[in-house]
Design a protein around this motif. Structure first.
Motif, PDB file in Angstrom:
ATOM      1  N   ARG A   2      -7.387  10.567   2.872  1.00  0.00           N
ATOM      2  CA  ARG A   2      -8.235   9.104   2.765  1.00  0.00           C
ATOM      3  C   ARG A   2      -8.230   8.523   1.605  1.00  0.00           C
ATOM      4  NH1 ARG A   2     -13.517  13.377   1.465  1.00  0.00           N
ATOM      5  NH2 ARG A   2     -12.156  14.849   0.281  1.00  0.00           N
ATOM      6  N   THR A   3      -7.110   8.670   0.676  1.00  0.00           N
ATOM      7  CA  THR A   3      -6.678   7.951  -0.328  1.00  0.00           C
ATOM      8  C   THR A   3      -5.595   7.343  -0.711  1.00  0.00           C
ATOM      9  OG1 THR A   3      -6.063   9.886  -1.382  1.00  0.00           O
ATOM     10  CG2 THR A   3      -8.391   9.404  -1.689  1.00  0.00           C
ATOM     11  N   GLY A   4      -5.408   6.205  -1.167  1.00  0.00           N
ATOM     12  CA  GLY A   4      -4.187   5.402  -1.376  1.00  0.00           C
ATOM     13  C   GLY A   4      -4.341   4.347  -2.300  1.00  0.00           C
ATOM     14  N   VAL A   5      -3.262   3.781  -2.671  1.00  0.00           N
ATOM     15  CA  VAL A   5      -3.461   2.545  -3.627  1.00  0.00           C
ATOM     16  C   VAL A   5      -2.504   1.222  -3.208  1.00  0.00           C
ATOM     17  CG1 VAL A   5      -1.354   3.462  -4.899  1.00  0.00           C
ATOM     18  CG2 VAL A   5      -2.995   1.980  -6.254  1.00  0.00           C
ATOM     19  N   ASP A  40      -9.650   4.172  -1.485  1.00  0.00           N
ATOM     20  CA  ASP A  40      -8.613   3.399  -1.772  1.00  0.00           C
ATOM     21  C   ASP A  40      -8.978   2.620  -3.014  1.00  0.00           C
ATOM     22  OD1 ASP A  40      -6.990   4.269   0.291  1.00  0.00           O
ATOM     23  OD2 ASP A  40      -7.822   2.469   1.579  1.00  0.00           O
ATOM     24  N   MET A  41      -7.663   2.278  -3.881  1.00  0.00           N
ATOM     25  CA  MET A  41      -7.742   1.594  -5.067  1.00  0.00           C
ATOM     26  C   MET A  41      -6.689   0.359  -5.186  1.00  0.00           C
ATOM     27  SD  MET A  41      -7.464   5.145  -7.026  1.00  0.00           S
ATOM     28  CE  MET A  41      -6.631   5.613  -5.968  1.00  0.00           C
ATOM     29  N   PRO A  51     -16.959  -0.245  -3.434  1.00  0.00           N
ATOM     30  CA  PRO A  51     -16.868   0.784  -2.203  1.00  0.00           C
ATOM     31  C   PRO A  51     -15.542   0.674  -1.361  1.00  0.00           C
ATOM     32  CG  PRO A  51     -19.141  -0.467  -2.189  1.00  0.00           C
ATOM     33  CD  PRO A  51     -18.281  -1.112  -2.985  1.00  0.00           C
ATOM     34  N   VAL A  52     -15.058   1.685  -1.191  1.00  0.00           N
ATOM     35  CA  VAL A  52     -13.688   1.953  -0.479  1.00  0.00           C
ATOM     36  C   VAL A  52     -12.665   1.132  -0.912  1.00  0.00           C
ATOM     37  CG1 VAL A  52     -14.976   2.146   1.812  1.00  0.00           C
ATOM     38  CG2 VAL A  52     -13.843   0.111   1.142  1.00  0.00           C
ATOM     39  N   PHE A  58       0.724  -1.015  -0.136  1.00  0.00           N
ATOM     40  CA  PHE A  58       0.072   0.102   0.152  1.00  0.00           C
ATOM     41  C   PHE A  58       0.890   1.427   0.050  1.00  0.00           C
ATOM     42  CE2 PHE A  58      -1.938   3.398   2.644  1.00  0.00           C
ATOM     43  CZ  PHE A  58      -3.222   3.457   1.697  1.00  0.00           C
ATOM     44  N   LYS A  59       0.319   2.296  -0.827  1.00  0.00           N
ATOM     45  CA  LYS A  59       0.954   3.684  -0.676  1.00  0.00           C
ATOM     46  C   LYS A  59      -0.009   4.568  -0.726  1.00  0.00           C
ATOM     47  CE  LYS A  59       5.013   5.754  -2.767  1.00  0.00           C
ATOM     48  NZ  LYS A  59       6.024   5.778  -3.771  1.00  0.00           N
TER      49      LYS A  59
END
Length: 602
Positions: A219-222, A259-260, A275-276, A213-214
């Motif tokens: 509230r966002t990350g990948v 997140d993605m 979702p999320v 994860f990065k």
């Protein structure tokens, strides 16, 4: 929160066996183990049931599930029957359980090894090449192959899950992870997730593999495989800005985190709006964020599709068309009006191309269809978006935005139908009979073709490119500014130049524009499609390599189709490639190619 069930005739979902007015599922609690050796998921599903007075049974959806036992909350065995499967396939079979007063059902089960929603990848099919990988794709009715519930978009459910997986794999789901994974001391770890907002069950999703994860913003990350993570992070680094832009347009983002996960290239779609945890294909990564309309699209689904959901799949434009419009507004806010207008012009071209192919009066070109899908994404996605663009052009952006925001607010966490959408527009947006006539809403939604009042994109959006297309067609002049064009401009050029090209013309085009070496898969696809349509032998090895790595149906199906259409030249190539690649494709992609090529002999 318990979402309502719509009871109007047009809200009846013919793709589920459930009878939600009699008894419905409101919550699902999964406790499952991932077995990568047998490619099976198994464990228990505990369902919370809301039944009408006197209800004797509840009907669930199942497609291949192996049921071990059904008990109530006290451990008392409950009778159940598995009905005959639908002979047309896909819908599966009804799982009918006697309630006997039970409000909780505990189902012990295993999903089949060939569950259509799940794709199990060997280490060789991943970027890292060391660990296996699993991902799910539930839309539209595939989640009934691994979860026993009422698998209908109109029956929203909250859910939670405890998932065990072998170390060192990480698990992500379309719910919020609760704390750190728990070591079980047997080479396995347990991961816990909660989705406390009711969602349509096709949005329950899982992925497991060697992923890291990065963070992007607060509230966002990948997530992605380690070898892909840095490239993915750079590509989606505008996401926090996109969330802010979306909120400014249509209200609060209500899901907490956004997140993605960038999956291995076998993923069958560009993206899936779970979702999320949006699921993304790595094929959108171009190095310049030129394909980030995909990220904007999946983010927009957090309002249109996830917050307000089509009750039946014949109204899927309510998810996709509204989202495509919203996507374009996010692109305009983040990347500027010119890029947004160019991408809208590409959408409009898709609509015109589809209508030219199938006919203006083809029933599947209506936005709302009876129990089926529209004829191609150009209808559900692009015609749907142009309905909203047209409404905006008539009533003005400020009024339209106010209306769309209240639509999301007033129908949050609820299902919807085309009729409900129309009635809401008439009640809360349209002012007077003259405006109603000018909008032509019923024609847009319920009739085929493209209404005469469509707000066409700005013809100046591609004026330079269209002039270059004309010049190339007349004299073979190759545009010197091609490398400086936007990706939308390059796609416009490649999609509109003459379709019949000689080998020498194709070689010249490739050499001048670097088409076979592009890092943008949208542009590469257009080049490969053009080359195959002209039986250009030098492109065949690249097509073979591309189809061996990429499982995105948007690319895979058309390339096999164009090969197949080349008869004696292309069909042996298609058969040879598909014999090697079919096992690596998701069931969604396989079904599309099987219909073209047929299933290879074992």
């Amino acid at each position: 929160m318990v979402s309502p069930i719509l009871t109007s005739p047009e809200a009846v979902d013919t793709l589920t066996y459930a009878q939600p007015q009699v008894a419905r599922v409101t919550h699902v609690a999964l406790d499952l183990a991932l077995d990568f050796d047998s490619k099976r998921v198994g464990g228990t599903a505990e369902l919370t049931v809301l039944a009408a007075p006197g209800a004797q049974e509840i009907v669930l959806d199942s497609n291949g599930l192996e049921i071990g036992q059904v008990t109530d909350g006290a451990g008392r065995a409950l009778p159940y029957t598995m009905g005959e499967p639908d002979p047309r396939g896909g819908k599966g079979a009804p799982l009918t359980i006697t309630l006997d007063g039970a409000e909780t059902l505990r189902i012990a089960y295993r999903a089949p090894a060939d569950a259509s929603a799940l794709q199990w990848l060997s280490p060789e099919q991943t970027k890292g090449g060391v660990h296996p990988f699993l991902f799910s794709q539930g839309q539209a009715i595939l989640n009934r192959t691994w979860i026993p519930t009422q698998d209908s978009p109109g029956i929203r459910q909250t859910w939670e899950a405890r998932i065990t997986a072998p170390e060192p794999l990480d698990v992500v789901m379309s719910g919020v992870r609760q704390g750190e994974p728990e070591s079980l001391g047997n080479g396995r770890r347990a991961f816990t997730f909660v989705m406390d907002k009711p969602v349509p069950p096709y949005l329950i999703a899982i992925a497991a593999g060697d992923i890291d994860f990065k963070a992007i913003g607060p509230r966002t990350g990948v997530w992605a495989e380690p070898a892909t993570l840095d490239r993915a992070w750079r590509e989606v680094n505008d996401t926090e800005e996109m969330v802010v832009a979306a909120e400014e347009l249509y209200g609060e983002y209500r899901w907490g985190r956004y997140d993605m996960i960038v999956l291995p290239p076998a993923f069958p779609y560009g993206g899936m709006e779970n979702p999320v945890m949006t699921f993304l294909t790595p094929t959108f990564i171009a190095g310049d964020r030129s394909n980030n309309g995909l990220v904007a699209h999946e983010l927009a689904h957090s309002w249109s599709g996830n917050l307000v959901t089509n009750a039946v799949w014949g109204d899927s434009w309510l998810n996709e068309g509204v989202t495509t419009y919203f996507e374009n507004r996010i692109v305009e806010a983040v990347y500027g009006k010119q890029r947004a207008e160019q991408e809208a012009a590409l959408m409009f071209a898709n609509i015109k191309e589809t209508l030219a192919e199938v006919g203006e009066d083809a029933p599947g070109t209506a936005l709302s269809t009876d129990g089926g899908y529209q004829l191609g994404s150009a209808i559900a996605y692009d015609k749907g978006a142009f309905l909203l663009r047209t409404v905006e052009s008539v009533v003005g952006r400020e009024r339209f935005d106010d209306w769309l925001r209240q639509w999301f607010d007033n129908h949050a966490f609820q299902p919807a139908t085309s009729e409900l959408f129309y009635e809401d527009m008439m009640a809360n947006l349209v002012q007077g009979e003259a405006e109603a006539q000018a909008l032509m809403l019923r024609e847009w939604i319920f009739e085929p073709g493209l209404p005469a009042n469509v707000a066409k994109p700005d013809p100046a959006a591609f004026a330079t490119v269209d002039a270059a297309v004309t010049a190339y067609g007349a004299t073979g002049a190759i545009p010197g500014a091609y490398a400086q064009w936007s990706s939308a401009e390059r796609q416009r050029f490649l999609d509109n130049i003459p379709k019949q090209r000689s080998a020498d013309q194709l070689a010249t085009l490739d050499r001048a524009l670097g088409l076979s070496g592009t890092g943008n898969n949208e542009e590469l696809f257009l080049w490969l499609e053009l080359a195959l349509a002209n039986r250009y032998q030098p492109a065949v090895p690249q097509v073979e390599a591309f189809l061996a790595e990429v499982g995105r149906a948007k690319f895979v199906r058309p390339l096999f189709k164009v090969l197949w259409d080349q008869g004696d030249w292309g069909q042996p190539i298609a058969q040879r490639i598909y014999a090697d690649t079919r096992g690596g494709y998701h069931a969604v992609t396989r079904a599309g190619v099987d219909a073209i090529v047929g299933e290879p002999a074992q």
